[in-house]
Design a protein around this motif. Structure first.
Motif, short mmCIF file in Angstrom:
data_model
loop_
_atom_site.label_atom_id
_atom_site.label_comp_id
_atom_site.label_asym_id
_atom_site.label_seq_id
_atom_site.Cartn_x
_atom_site.Cartn_y
_atom_site.Cartn_z
N UNK A 80 0.81 -1.21 0.00
CA UNK A 80 0.00 0.00 0.00
C UNK A 80 0.85 1.27 0.00
N UNK A 81 2.01 1.26 0.68
CA UNK A 81 2.84 2.47 0.76
C UNK A 81 3.36 2.85 -0.62
N UNK A 184 8.37 -11.04 1.59
CA UNK A 184 8.54 -10.51 2.94
C UNK A 184 9.39 -9.24 2.97
N UNK A 185 9.69 -8.68 1.80
CA UNK A 185 10.55 -7.50 1.78
C UNK A 185 9.83 -6.29 2.38
N UNK A 186 10.60 -5.38 2.92
CA UNK A 186 10.02 -4.24 3.65
C UNK A 186 9.26 -3.29 2.74
N UNK A 187 9.73 -3.11 1.50
CA UNK A 187 9.17 -2.07 0.64
C UNK A 187 7.84 -2.46 0.00
N UNK A 188 7.67 -3.74 -0.36
CA UNK A 188 6.52 -4.09 -1.20
C UNK A 188 5.64 -5.20 -0.64
N UNK A 189 5.95 -5.74 0.52
CA UNK A 189 5.17 -6.87 1.02
C UNK A 189 3.79 -6.43 1.49
#
Length: 330
Positions: A80-81, A184-189
């Motif tokens: 969502x970010x 599980x990556x921070x940017x797109x999970x």
């Protein structure tokens, strides 16, 4: 009969490849490896039934034989970010990709085309559980607007192509897929794998976006594949498909269920399954996205006699074990 799977090394695509290989089918995977991994199809590759083509679908289409079944799962998908701050990028990338794939299908006319869409095509105020008819409006929820519009426009192309060029097609809208081989990556999970990673990495307190009251219908990716195959089996074998009560063309199905779970409950369940002693903080300055999400599955149930039913806790336990064993994609 051969199967072409775009996005075939991704989470859902790789499970579809596994299922097709188990049936003895030959599979051609088309992927640009932006998110997926060859690790997901190690077992399938050993059978000799799978060929992988590294191809950027934003640049080109691909050859199709008349007897092929084409499964279009490839998409630029993020969390969502990224979505809410990069609407143009999400719209452009997915529009171009869909155009190239659909044009390949139009020109070469496979036996069946399965276009994978999303619950993000539904408007913010869609009724819940959400029927397929709510997607007729074409004004997706704001935080995923670029992605949702691209998918909705692809649906319109598929609908006109099916009717104008007499190509058998089906449109499926996924609801909140999750499961093993998720990202599980921070940017797109998405929310479930993001929370699993943060809890297991020791974040305390765990900060959750929004109020925590927003709900989702989380669907195991293997259940999605089961539904896909049941739909395609019916499409490929029922000679009366476009007669009588099934004269809709092309068919549009939600693939999901009506079991809503709040993000608050999801976070609490993950913490319990991880056996972690941490607190939760809800950051209400961040958006909730859809306030509620659940699928009206009446059409799916009537068509195949089944809807996804794997318990959320069982899927989360598999994902937690995957992350602990270092098999996850970050």
């Amino acid at each position: 009969m051969a199967h072409i799977v775009t996005g075939g090394v991704g989470m859902i695509g790789s499970h579809l490849v596994d299922a097709l290989v188990e049936r003895g089918e030959t599979v051609r995977i088309i992927d640009n490896f932006a998110r997926g991994s060859m690790d997901n199809i190690q077992g399938a590759m050993k059978t000799g039934q799978v060929v992988v083509k590294n191809l950027n679908l934003e640049a080109t289409g691909f050859p199709i034989a008349a007897g092929d079944v084409v499964w279009h799962l490839a998409a630029k998908v993020t969390g969502i970010e990224y979505n809410r701050h990069n609407q143009y990028d999400m719209l452009q990338s997915n529009l171009i990709m869909n155009y190239n794939v659909i044009e390949s299908v139009r020109k070469q006319k496979p036996r069946l085309f399965v276009y994978v869409s999303t619950a993000c095509v539904y408007p913010h105020d869609a009724p819940v559980p959400t029927p397929e008819s709510a997607g007729d409006i074409g004004d997706p929820e704001p935080t995923n607007h670029g992605y949702g519009v691209a998918k909705w426009m692809g649906e319109q192309m598929v609908k006109h192509m099916a009717r104008d060029f007499d190509i058998p097609c089906v449109i499926v809208r996924f609801f909140n897929a999750f499961g093993e081989r998720d990202y599980y990556d921070e940017a797109t999970s998405h929310v479930a794998p993001a929370l699993i990673r943060r809890v297991l990495e020791g974040e305390d307190p765990v900060v959750v976006w929004g109020t925590g009251n927003q709900t989702r219908a989380l669907v195991d990716s293997r259940d999605i594949v089961k539904a896909l195959l049941m739909i395609s089996d019916r499409m490929l074998t029922d000679e009366t498909m476009y007669e009588g009560k099934y004269q809709e063309r092309p068919f549009v199905f939600n693939i999901g269920h009506e079991r809503e779970v709040s993000i608050r409950e999801l976070a609490q369940t993950i913490i319990e399954l991880c056996e972690a002693d941490v607190d939760i903080v809800f950051d209400t300055s961040k958006p909730d996205g859809y306030p509620r999400r659940a699928a009206d599955t009446t059409k799916l149930r009537n068509f195949i006699g089944w809807v996804p039913d794997r318990p959320m806790g069982a899927t989360l336990a598999d994902m937690i074990q995957e992350f602990k064993e270092g098999r996850s994609h970050t």
